[in-house]
Enzyme design. Sequence first.
Site, short mmCIF file in Angstrom:
data_model
loop_
_atom_site.label_atom_id
_atom_site.label_comp_id
_atom_site.label_asym_id
_atom_site.label_seq_id
_atom_site.Cartn_x
_atom_site.Cartn_y
_atom_site.Cartn_z
N LYS A 22 1.11 -0.98 0.03
CA LYS A 22 -0.29 0.10 0.26
C LYS A 22 0.88 1.23 0.08
O LYS A 22 0.95 2.11 -1.07
CB LYS A 22 -0.56 -0.17 1.52
CG LYS A 22 -1.92 1.32 1.56
CD LYS A 22 -3.12 0.87 1.95
CE LYS A 22 -3.65 2.79 2.64
NZ LYS A 22 -4.45 2.57 3.60
N GLU B 255 10.48 -4.86 4.40
CA GLU B 255 10.70 -6.46 3.95
C GLU B 255 10.28 -6.27 2.51
O GLU B 255 10.74 -6.75 1.66
CB GLU B 255 9.78 -6.64 4.64
CG GLU B 255 10.22 -7.72 6.44
CD GLU B 255 9.27 -5.72 6.90
OE1 GLU B 255 9.02 -4.99 6.89
OE2 GLU B 255 8.89 -6.52 8.26
N LYS C 208 9.78 -0.22 13.83
CA LYS C 208 9.50 0.06 12.65
C LYS C 208 10.87 1.51 13.26
O LYS C 208 11.69 0.69 12.33
CB LYS C 208 8.43 0.54 11.49
CG LYS C 208 7.17 -0.38 11.25
CD LYS C 208 6.92 0.28 9.99
CE LYS C 208 5.93 -1.14 10.23
NZ LYS C 208 4.65 -0.34 9.10
N GLU D 70 -4.57 -6.59 14.80
CA GLU D 70 -4.17 -5.27 14.12
C GLU D 70 -5.21 -3.62 14.85
O GLU D 70 -5.12 -2.73 14.32
CB GLU D 70 -3.55 -5.48 13.33
CG GLU D 70 -2.90 -3.84 12.98
CD GLU D 70 -1.35 -4.72 11.61
OE1 GLU D 70 -3.06 -3.95 10.88
OE2 GLU D 70 -0.67 -4.55 11.44
N HIS E 240 -5.34 -33.01 18.09
CA HIS E 240 -3.95 -33.88 18.53
C HIS E 240 -2.73 -33.31 19.37
O HIS E 240 -1.65 -33.05 19.50
CB HIS E 240 -3.20 -34.93 17.55
CG HIS E 240 -4.51 -35.40 16.46
ND1 HIS E 240 -4.72 -37.32 17.81
CD2 HIS E 240 -5.33 -35.68 16.33
CE1 HIS E 240 -5.73 -37.54 17.00
NE2 HIS E 240 -6.69 -36.49 16.23
N GLY F 59 -4.63 -1.90 5.02
CA GLY F 59 -4.65 -2.36 4.38
C GLY F 59 -5.08 -4.17 4.90
O GLY F 59 -4.65 -5.24 3.90
N ARG F 60 -5.43 -4.60 6.30
CA ARG F 60 -5.99 -5.48 6.59
C ARG F 60 -7.36 -5.93 5.70
O ARG F 60 -7.92 -6.80 5.92
CB ARG F 60 -5.87 -6.15 7.90
CG ARG F 60 -6.96 -4.69 8.48
CD ARG F 60 -6.12 -4.57 10.19
NE ARG F 60 -6.45 -3.77 10.65
CZ ARG F 60 -5.76 -2.39 11.04
NH1 ARG F 60 -4.39 -2.89 9.96
NH2 ARG F 60 -6.75 -1.86 11.79
O1 F6P Z 1 3.19 -3.20 9.98
C1 F6P Z 1 1.90 -2.68 9.69
C2 F6P Z 1 1.27 -2.84 8.39
O2 F6P Z 1 0.96 -1.38 8.09
C3 F6P Z 1 0.06 -3.15 8.14
O3 F6P Z 1 -0.71 -2.52 8.38
C4 F6P Z 1 -0.02 -3.66 6.90
O4 F6P Z 1 -0.80 -4.28 6.14
C5 F6P Z 1 1.48 -3.58 6.44
O5 F6P Z 1 1.49 -3.28 6.97
C6 F6P Z 1 2.15 -3.88 4.89
O6 F6P Z 1 2.45 -2.25 4.98
P1 F6P Z 1 2.36 -2.22 2.62
O7 F6P Z 1 0.98 -2.46 1.99
O8 F6P Z 1 2.46 -0.71 3.05
O9 F6P Z 1 2.97 -3.14 2.34
#
Ligand code: F6P
Length: 547
Positions: A206, A212, A511, A352, A383, A266-267
């Site tokens: 987003k 990452e 972060k 979240e 199990h 995002g979620r």
């Molecule tokens: O670390 C939390 C977050 O902002 C989430 O809410 C989001 O889904 C994820 O990181 C990834 O963010 P982006 O889509 O901006 O890379």
Amino acid sequence: MTGSTNGAALTALQKELDGQTPVSIREAFVNDPERFGRFHVKLDDLVFDFSKHRLDAALLAKLVQLAKDSGVEAKRDAMFAGEPFNSTEGRAALHTALRNFSGQPIMADGADVMPEVTATRAKVAAFASGIRDGSIAGATGKAITDVVNIGIGGSDLGPAMAAKALTPYSSPRLRTHFVSNVDGADIGDTVKGLDPATTLFIVSSKTFTTLETMTNAQSARDWIVKGLGEDAVKHHFAAVSTKLDLVRKFGIEEDRVFGFKDWVGGRYSIWSSIGLALVIAIGPAQFEQFLRGGFEIDQHFRTAPIEANIPMLMGLIGVLYRDIQGISTQAVIPYDQRLARFPAYLQQLDMESNGKSVHRDGSPVTAETGPIVWGEPGTNGQHAFFQLIHQGTEPVPVDFLVAAEPTEADPHHHDLLLANCFAQSQALMQGRSLDEVSAQLTKGGMPADEVRRLAPHKVFSGDRPSSTFLYRKLDPRTLGRLIACYEHRVFTMAAIWDTNPFDQWGVELGKELASKLVPIVSDPRASTEGLDSSTAGLVAHRRALAR
Ligand code: F6P
């Protein structure tokens, strides 16, 4: 939008119910043979059975009143109307517009968002179809066989969970992979065995700044350049983001960039172009069924009376356990191997959204908020951790999810799966008393002193709550319906607590500190002065080990 309610109605209900013994589910079933009839909701083939909860008609009425007094309906309407519900980020929460098939406009900031939603969906569909039929090929002209989505959190969990869930609907010609972790093992293991000439990377972010995702995207780019040369990059990358300027800088061609708006959290973004990898896997027509499933639940959530409204009931039951009975976790156990990632998906959605400590107006909450959500597929869980659910000291409300029909050919497996699912909720509800255990052991010929010694270990308290979702089949429509139910459950609970379920400031500090530590971790000569002694000690030990 409604003013702050600050959870006042919940505080009043907590006081009213303080010290009351919870309803015995076991007794309720004995006393009322029609209990299932009274405590389930049926929406077409989808049944939500909430009869195995510590609820009776009187308590349900109080919970319905709680929803009314907390303004849940007004808040729901404000969200659907595109009001700036996400007040700390100053925007609407309009993921529901992405699955709006009503033909009606949806306004945000004074403009109808639907023309752009529809146009983006068509652009995604055209690109996905091109990859599926091979008309959009790699740099060497070979058809794409492997699609790698690079994203994290909401830009990974949704499409990854859904692609696995909907495997039977996926193109047999294409494999989908998901890379999220900054741990180089993730991308490293994924590209091992892939051919750059037939691999497409989708960079999904987003914000297009997430450490990452950007790190993995760069490694993927290097891998393509190494295998096919710089010119191949444009044929082997696509991107999904709200930050089109940043995507442009990365060098991905305009016609392979799919946008969405910042009013999609995002979620909550699986319904947007973030679903691209899923659309490629299952095709645009099946993806539309998925969206339509979500839309069906939106209609239900907006119009059904609270006592017959599945997401509202889910939320009210959640609040009952979290705030009236002090239970801190919620298990989600799909009896469906293909829903293996569903609990992880719900963890982000719920934790979240509802891991919050202040009301919408910034004042501290007085009630407990989001539970810890966890789970694994059944029957595997039986199990592993079911021992604690049956005999542990804190009850764990469970959501069971199961399909009436298998997607695999062997019906015998599915009968066993269903029988186990039903048996678990039955066992949790009924339990087995000391008298029943003792009688059973005695009947089996055990001596009386041995019965006395062993019996307490074999007692099940019962009265352990669960809901069951039973539906015809795990298809795209049903997956859409299930996700939307959980989204609105999360919303209902936040509305009662009067918290904002659409921001996530709690992820920022980590972060920030990580970015300060990167230079210290990367350079063995960098000073650790000013760090706390634990962090400095860990950095020093790592330096010693990595020498
Ligand atoms: O670390 C939390 C977050 O902002 C989430 O809410 C989001 O889904 C994820 O990181 C990834 O963010 P982006 O889509 O901006 O890379």
